[in-house]
Design an enzyme around this catalytic site. Structure first.
Site, PDB file in Angstrom:
ATOM      1  N   GLY A  97       0.885  -1.155   0.130  1.00  0.00           N
ATOM      2  CA  GLY A  97      -0.066   0.069   0.045  1.00  0.00           C
ATOM      3  C   GLY A  97       0.822   1.259   0.020  1.00  0.00           C
ATOM      4  O   GLY A  97       1.972   1.321   0.100  1.00  0.00           O
ATOM      5  N   GLY A 190       4.494  -8.045   3.998  1.00  0.00           N
ATOM      6  CA  GLY A 190       4.581  -8.971   2.734  1.00  0.00           C
ATOM      7  C   GLY A 190       5.628  -8.843   1.918  1.00  0.00           C
ATOM      8  O   GLY A 190       6.182  -9.905   1.533  1.00  0.00           O
ATOM      9  N   ASP A 219       1.296   1.937   9.325  1.00  0.00           N
ATOM     10  CA  ASP A 219       0.902   1.820  10.964  1.00  0.00           C
ATOM     11  C   ASP A 219       1.847   1.610  11.945  1.00  0.00           C
ATOM     12  O   ASP A 219       1.766   1.410  13.081  1.00  0.00           O
ATOM     13  CB  ASP A 219       0.174   0.327  10.734  1.00  0.00           C
ATOM     14  CG  ASP A 219      -1.028   0.318   9.755  1.00  0.00           C
ATOM     15  OD1 ASP A 219      -1.512   1.193   9.440  1.00  0.00           O
ATOM     16  OD2 ASP A 219      -1.532  -0.936   9.474  1.00  0.00           O
ATOM     17  N   ILE A 372      -5.002  10.287   3.420  1.00  0.00           N
ATOM     18  CA  ILE A 372      -3.801  10.319   4.398  1.00  0.00           C
ATOM     19  C   ILE A 372      -2.573   9.471   3.612  1.00  0.00           C
ATOM     20  O   ILE A 372      -1.446   9.624   3.669  1.00  0.00           O
ATOM     21  CB  ILE A 372      -3.958   9.492   5.668  1.00  0.00           C
ATOM     22  CG1 ILE A 372      -5.196  10.413   6.388  1.00  0.00           C
ATOM     23  CG2 ILE A 372      -2.842   9.277   6.671  1.00  0.00           C
ATOM     24  CD1 ILE A 372      -5.640   9.933   7.678  1.00  0.00           C
TER      25      ILE A 372
END
Ligand code: ATP
Ligand code: MG
Length: 461
Positions: A97, A190, A219, A372
């Site tokens: 991501g 990942g 995160d 964001i």
């Protein structure tokens, strides 16, 4: 600044050994410049180490040699390097991501490789690991300091990204075919598991190709790293949504606003954003399970807040409240468990609950996640990204492999990929950060019957 994570509870010694491709026999091109300026202390000696735990009592109560203390290898230029820069071809790939700062890392890698080491061939592989697989037909792009000169003002990644597993054998075939000696991998957990498999395939073929990762996790959930790049930009941007949500909530009778933020398994963004913009009345994170209905449950506490204050603001991490759902077993293309939508659940439950109590409700729901993820890095993260990039280049040129760069106790260090993917950094419900959130919001320590377990900072998946 995120507090350094705690030492794991396990007594098992942690293996911080970083793999090396072989002896370093090439003089670093940086040598004359640094020596001329008498700045030799900028070189890293092979014996230099950064203590894993610098607590005085841990050091002074030891019987054995200081060298036996758990320690990490520092980053930085070595006098002798493994690769001859003029004959070195480099690949860069970005996967997973989006996260603020990826382009800054790409630019930092390209400029350091070119301007300081004199590497002349740098290839960007498009759309993640797909870029190595011929059947996808993605172009490979030449990266030069000029071509990346203004990419760091942009969010996202100029190389594109993708999910879905690719075959490490095919990736290494491609690296061999293109004569690539160093592969930089920018991505999350990942991606790093993929990089580990690529490293293993390289080793099995006895090739001299370095694989160095720059871990990307919005995160902030990678262990052995004080803070991941993009995290600060992300929670800064999230504060704007909290501010708007507060305005919305207090300008309507019985206004309830919900802001859903990123945080699949770790609630750092929700905690930091809620502390930075101190308007939230409730923060819900994956590490602290909660009950909705019943005495002391979230819905009752929310109703009480709205009754006393006239409105309420809830900040929920996307992975919060997963215990409230049945496991549907759904996975994404990369095999990650698909999270259930806590935002939808909260909206429905709050609407039903207010209706059941015959109360007016003005609900606002804000999910700024995609906004964001795609913002450019803020100045702090920009500095961090470029320094991580420089550290990664020094490590790779010195022949280190199967590792990532990170910062531990404010020192830049090499971390074996195996360790970086071995566990997850999480908010400790018994730690300082969560305590600060409870103080700032005034919310109860738990909702309903749940008493959160102590979460080890390296407490597993
Ligand atoms: P984030 O979760 O932060 O968005 P990520 O790197 O974890 O980033 P994933 O989609 O899980 O994102 O993985 C990115 C790429 O890494 C995938 O395209 C896939 O090719 C590869 N990958 C993921 N998991 C593995 C694995 N266990 N083994 C090999 N390759 C993997
Ligand atoms: Mg991931």
């Amino acid at each position: 600044m995120v507090e350094p994570t705690e030492r794991p509870a396990s007594r098992e010694p942690i293996d911080f050994t970083v793999e090396s491709l072989g002896p370093r026999t090439v003089d670093s091109p940086l040598a004359p410049r640094l020596l001329a300026r008498r700045t030799t202390h900028h070189y890293i000696e092979e014996t230099d180490r950064v203590l894993f735990d610098d607590t005085l009592s841990k050091v002074s109560r030891r019987d054995g040699d200081l060298e036996d203390l758990p320690s990490l290898e520092p980053t930085g230029p070595r006098k002798k390097i493994f690769f001859d820069p003029s004959k070195t071809r480099v690949g860069i790939v970005t996967c997973g991501g989006l996260c603020p700062g990826i382009n800054n890392v790409i630019r930092g890698l390209v400029s350091e490789l070119t301007n300081h080491y004199g590497v002349r061939r740098i290839y960007g592989f498009k759309n993640g690991y797909q870029g190595f697989i011929p059947s996808y037909g993605h172009d490979v792009v030449d990266l030069t300091p000029e071509s990346v000169s203004d990419i760091d003002g942009e969010g996202g990644t100029i190389l594109g990204t993708s999910r879905g597993q690719q075959d490490a054998v095919e990736v290494v075939d491609c690296l061999e075919r293109m004569g690539i000696s160093i592969l930089f991998v920018i991505g999350g957990d990942g991606t790093m598991r993929g990089a580990q498999k690529i490293s293993a395939e390289i080793k099995a073929r006895d090739l001299k190709i370095a694989v160095v990762g720059i871990p990307k996790t919005i995160d902030n959930d990678i262990p052995f790293i004080d803070q991941s790049f993009g995290f600060q930009s992300a929670f800064s941007e999230a504060t704007r949504s909290i501010r708007s949500a507060k305005v919305e909530a207090r300008t309507a009778p019985n206004g309830v606003s919900i802001v859903k933020l990123m945080g699949r398994h770790s609630g750092f963004i929700a905690c930091y954003a809620a502390l930075a913009q101190n308007d939230a009345d409730f923060v819900l994170i994956p590490e602290v399970p909660f009950t909705l209905a019943g005495p002391g449950g979230f819905l009752e506490k929310l109703r009480e807040k709205v009754a006393s204050q006239g409105h309420a603001l809830v900040v929920a991490a996307e992975g919060a409240g997963q215990e409230l759902f049945d496991d549907d077993g759904l996975k994404d293309a990369s095999g990650n468990k698909k999270l259930q939508d806590v935002g939808r659940l909260l909206r429905q439950a709050i609407t039903d609950d207010f209706a059941a109590h015959d109360l007016e409700l003005n609900m606002r729901y804000i999910d700024p996640s995609y906004v964001i993820r795609s913002v450019p890095a803020n100045p702090y993260d920009s500095v961090y990204c470029i320094r991580l990039a420089h550290a990664a280049v020094h490590a790779a040129m010195a022949g280190r492999t199967n590792m990532v760069v990170g910062r531990w106790r404010r020192r830049f260090v090499h971390i074996p990929i195996a360790l970086a993917v071995s566990a997850r950094n999480q908010v400790d419900p018994h730690g300082d950060l969560w305590w600060s959130v409870l103080e700032a919001t005034g919310q109860p320590w738990s909702f309903g019957d749940f008493a959160p377990e102590h979460v080890s900072a390296f407490g597993g998946q």
